[in-house]
Design an enzyme around this catalytic site. Structure first.
Site, PDB file in Angstrom:
ATOM      1  N   ARG A   1       0.832  -1.212   0.000  1.00 48.68           N
ATOM      2  CA  ARG A   1       0.000   0.000   0.000  1.00 48.68           C
ATOM      3  C   ARG A   1       0.865   1.259   0.000  1.00 48.68           C
ATOM      4  NH1 ARG A   1      -4.178  -0.559   4.756  1.00 48.68           N
ATOM      5  NH2 ARG A   1      -5.179   1.211   3.745  1.00 48.68           N
TER       6      ARG A   1
ATOM      7  N   ASN B   1      -8.281   8.683   7.542  1.00 46.31           N
ATOM      8  CA  ASN B   1      -7.303   8.220   6.555  1.00 46.31           C
ATOM      9  C   ASN B   1      -5.920   8.094   7.175  1.00 46.31           C
ATOM     10  OD1 ASN B   1      -9.385   8.348   4.794  1.00 46.31           O
ATOM     11  ND2 ASN B   1      -8.745  10.256   3.817  1.00 46.31           N
TER      12      ASN B   1
ATOM     13  N   HIS C   1      -6.923   6.960  12.871  1.00 47.08           N
ATOM     14  CA  HIS C   1      -6.481   5.587  12.574  1.00 47.08           C
ATOM     15  C   HIS C   1      -4.978   5.470  12.338  1.00 47.08           C
ATOM     16  CE1 HIS C   1     -10.888   4.710  11.236  1.00 47.08           C
ATOM     17  NE2 HIS C   1     -10.746   4.711  12.534  1.00 47.08           N
TER      18      HIS C   1
END
Ligand SMILES: NC(=O)c1ccc[n+]([C@@H]2O[C@H](COP(=O)([O-])OP(=O)(O)OC[C@H]3O[C@@H](n4cnc5c(N)ncnc54)[C@H](O)[C@@H]3O)[C@@H](O)[C@H]2O)c1
Ligand SMILES: [Zn+2]
Length: 250
Positions: A76, A108, A125
């Site tokens: 990612r 995000n 997060h």
């Protein structure tokens, strides 16, 4: 009320607000090319190497196969490092200086708000470019991509690390959510941008804002569970809608 553009009335509400809080989700990064999890059309990612992303990004997987978790995050990171903020991120960075109080709360982990210039960020997060030591809990920037070492080793004690990201099955980092809740409760204007608003406790922030008396403006190309709560849903893409609050003066 459902709109498809920013009207004069919305601009008036925006201009007269003093305490503004914004909650963003994956949708604000969709126009930068970041895949969302649920909806938003073109770039939804469900699985990698045949495994659901919910399994790869879980506390359980970290406990059983931390190397695989880092490989998944490494993949990612490789996608993200090529991407840049879009006009939605830039608009939000510019809003920061316009109000008495402004809080940008994001779900995000992609760092694109910071890349656009936002400084006061509440990252619910975590951040994909940070690692956290499993031994001494220090957090440190780990920007090398691809990873030189799996796992990256702690800069303080040399112990193994994990991504400093909230995984499924984990609770939010201490303090961040409380600050977000405080900003939401104190807001007189609360934006919900690009989030399907199904992940708790982040999804409870618009409710806290509403209870505190805020107007809620949602920006999303689709209606969501939050739409019922919102005073206004502006149906559209964040990168097209958000800049209109400042540039479309009639
Ligand atoms: N960029 C990232 O860091 C990233 C990406 C994917 C998922 N996640 C994580 O996954 C969870 C997903 O929840 P979520 O609600 O943030 O995302 P989500 O994927 O569940 O929902 C994305 C929402 O964005 C909307 N959307 C799509 N394109 C948009 C655009 N151009 N402008 C505005 N809105 C748009 C969709 O209609 C949808 O409602 C979060 O916990 C988040 O941490 C993060
Ligand atoms: Zn350490």
């Amino acid at each position: 009320m459902v709109l498809t553009e920013v009207t004069g009335e919305l601009i008036h509400i925006f201009d007269s607000a003093r305490n503004v809080a914004v909650l963003t989700g994956a949708g604000v990064s969709a126009e930068s090319g970041v895949p969302t999890f649920r909806g938003g059309g073109d770039a939804t990612m469900w699985s990698w190497r045949g495994r659901p992303v919910t399994e790869l990004s879980s506390a359980e997987m970290l406990a059983t196969d931390p190397t695989l978790v880092w490989e998944w995050f490494d993949y990612r990171r490789g996608l993200l490092k090529e991407l840049s903020p879009n006009p939605g991120h830039y608009a939000l960075a510019e809003w920061e200086g316009r109000f008495e109080n402004f809080a940008l709360i994001t779900q995000n982990i992609d760092d694109l708000h910071r890349a656009a210039g936002s400084m006061n960020l509440l990252e619910l997060h975590g951040n994909i470019w940070r690692a956290r030591c499993l031994r001494c809990s220090s957090t440190f920037e780990a920007r090398e991509s691809p990873l030189e070492q799996n796992p990256p080793l702690c800069l303080v004690c040399g112990g193994p690390s994990r991504p400093d990201v909230v995984l499924f099955g984990e609770s939010l980092p201490e303090g961040v959510f409380e600050r977000a809740e405080e900003a939401a409760s104190r807001a007189d204007l609360f934006f919900v941008i690009g989030t399907s608003a199904v992940v708790y406790p982040a999804a409870s922030l618009p409710i806290a804002a509403k209870q505190g008396g805020a107007r809620i403006i949602e920006v999303n190309p689709e209606r969501t569970d939050i739409s019922i709560l919102a005073d206004v849903t502006v149906l559209g893409r964040a990168g097209e809608i958000l800049p209109q609050f400042v540039t479309q003066r009639g």
